[in-house]
Scaffold this motif. Structure first.
Motif, mmCIF file in Angstrom:
data_model
loop_
_atom_site.group_PDB
_atom_site.id
_atom_site.type_symbol
_atom_site.label_atom_id
_atom_site.label_comp_id
_atom_site.label_asym_id
_atom_site.label_seq_id
_atom_site.Cartn_x
_atom_site.Cartn_y
_atom_site.Cartn_z
ATOM 1 N N ALA A 191 -108.506 -57.818 -108.407
ATOM 2 C CA ALA A 191 -109.033 -58.336 -107.139
ATOM 3 C C ALA A 191 -108.785 -57.344 -106.006
ATOM 4 O O ALA A 191 -109.676 -57.087 -105.180
ATOM 5 N N LEU A 201 -112.077 -63.426 -107.234
ATOM 6 C CA LEU A 201 -111.042 -63.501 -106.201
ATOM 7 C C LEU A 201 -111.341 -62.550 -105.045
ATOM 8 O O LEU A 201 -111.107 -62.889 -103.865
ATOM 9 N N SER A 259 -107.190 -67.138 -102.393
ATOM 10 C CA SER A 259 -107.205 -65.826 -103.035
ATOM 11 C C SER A 259 -105.976 -65.008 -102.647
ATOM 12 O O SER A 259 -105.348 -64.366 -103.504
#
Length: 320
Positions: free
Chosen positions: A181, A99, A114
């Motif tokens: 992420a 991501l 994302s």
């Protein structure tokens, strides 16, 4: 009658030489901080009272705690907690790296996907995610595999496909991925772009620039936040007890539902969580020190413990 005035004779110093005069002895006195000592006294008294009540209050039932601390059912729950923490952290971190790559180097569509994923998952509590995936069969009784908008090749009953442990794994993995992420993206963004430009000017390939230049400088920022995420995940695994996954917390709940020793069994779970979290914190320290080698501030673990045990902090550069 006149008295002769005293004459002070100064020592003559030849050019190019300095006068050797002994320097006066200077004694450094630290600044007095009475408020700090008062606060420290209050903390020590409160800590002594807390230890005293732990020792003298018979309702803690420490013999019961010691009896169930290594009981087989509790150890099985502990093992499941450790396994669930490890697999969800590994899977979630890999998904989080993907991501982060989509957010940094993907096109507008991948960047949007994302961003929306991280935004939604971080907005939903982990307990809600666990319950959602556990009750997924109420939305989709069957899951099918086939051509999109076309014929189906096979289908499976969602109730048998997603059990309590599977639902917990999926929910916690998704939750870890969203936070991982942002941790990875923040660490990579913290590296000065000039480092990459300088490496590219030397003819290094993009992969080699990332492995040798960007990643080593990003890891000191990624490791501490990742360690905190792992410790938070360890504690979040206790949420799976609401869907009857026999983790550490649910195991002690099963025991005290039979013998009604609620507080001693909760102390068993608490002590195990403290032990595991402490071990993870020590491992995080050594990992941080490994990636911070060659930098100022990387001190041996013994020095960290010694400074933490001091009532008065040591001044930088002062003798020990």
């Amino acid at each position: 009658m006149h008295l002769a005035s005293p004459i002070m004779v100064l020592p003559t110093v030849s050019p190019g030489r300095t006068l050797d005069v002994p320097a006066p002895h200077v004694r450094l006195v630290g600044r007095r901080r009475p408020a700090r000592w008062v606060a420290a006294t209050v903390v020590v008294v409160l800590a002594a009272m807390f230890v005293h009540t732990l020792v003298t209050n018979e309702r803690f039932e420490w013999p019961t705690v010691a009896h169930y601390f290594t009981q087989e059912s509790v150890l099985r729950g502990l093992w499941l907690t450790l396994w669930l923490t490890a697999v969800t952290f590994a899977a979630g971190f890999v998904l989080g790296v993907g991501l982060a790559a989509m957010r940094l180097w993907g096109g507008p569509l991948l960047q949007s996907v994302s961003f929306v994923f991280v935004w939604i998952v971080r907005s939903v509590p982990p307990l809600v995610l666990i319950l959602f995936w556990f009750q997924l069969a109420s939305l989709y009784p069957q899951l099918s595999l086939g051509i999109p908008f076309g014929p189906e090749f096979t289908s499976v009953d969602t109730t048998h496909l997603i059990g309590p442990l599977t639902a917990a794994f999926i929910a916690l993995t998704i939750d870890v991925a969203a936070f991982a992420a942002e941790i990875v993206r923040g660490g990579l963004v913290s590296v000065d772009p000039g480092q990459t430009e300088a490496a590219r000017s030397l003819g290094l390939t993009p992969l080699r620039v990332f492995r040798r230049i960007v990643l080593p400088q990003a890891m000191p920022a990624i490791v501490p936040a990742s360690g905190n995420l792992l410790i938070g995940l360890l504690k979040s695994t206790s949420l799976v007890s609401v869907i009857a996954v026999t983790d550490l917390l649910y195991s002690v709940q099963l025991v005290y539902n039979q013998n009604f020793k609620v507080m001693p069994l909760l102390l068993v779970a608490t002590i195990w969580y403290i032990v595991i979290t402490s071990l993870l914190a020590v491992g995080q320290y050594f990992l941080e020190r490994y990636f911070a080698r060659g930098r100022r501030g990387a001190r041996p673990f013994v020095d960290v413990l010694r400074d933490a045990a001091r009532l008065r902090p040591r001044v930088s550069g002062a003798p020990r």
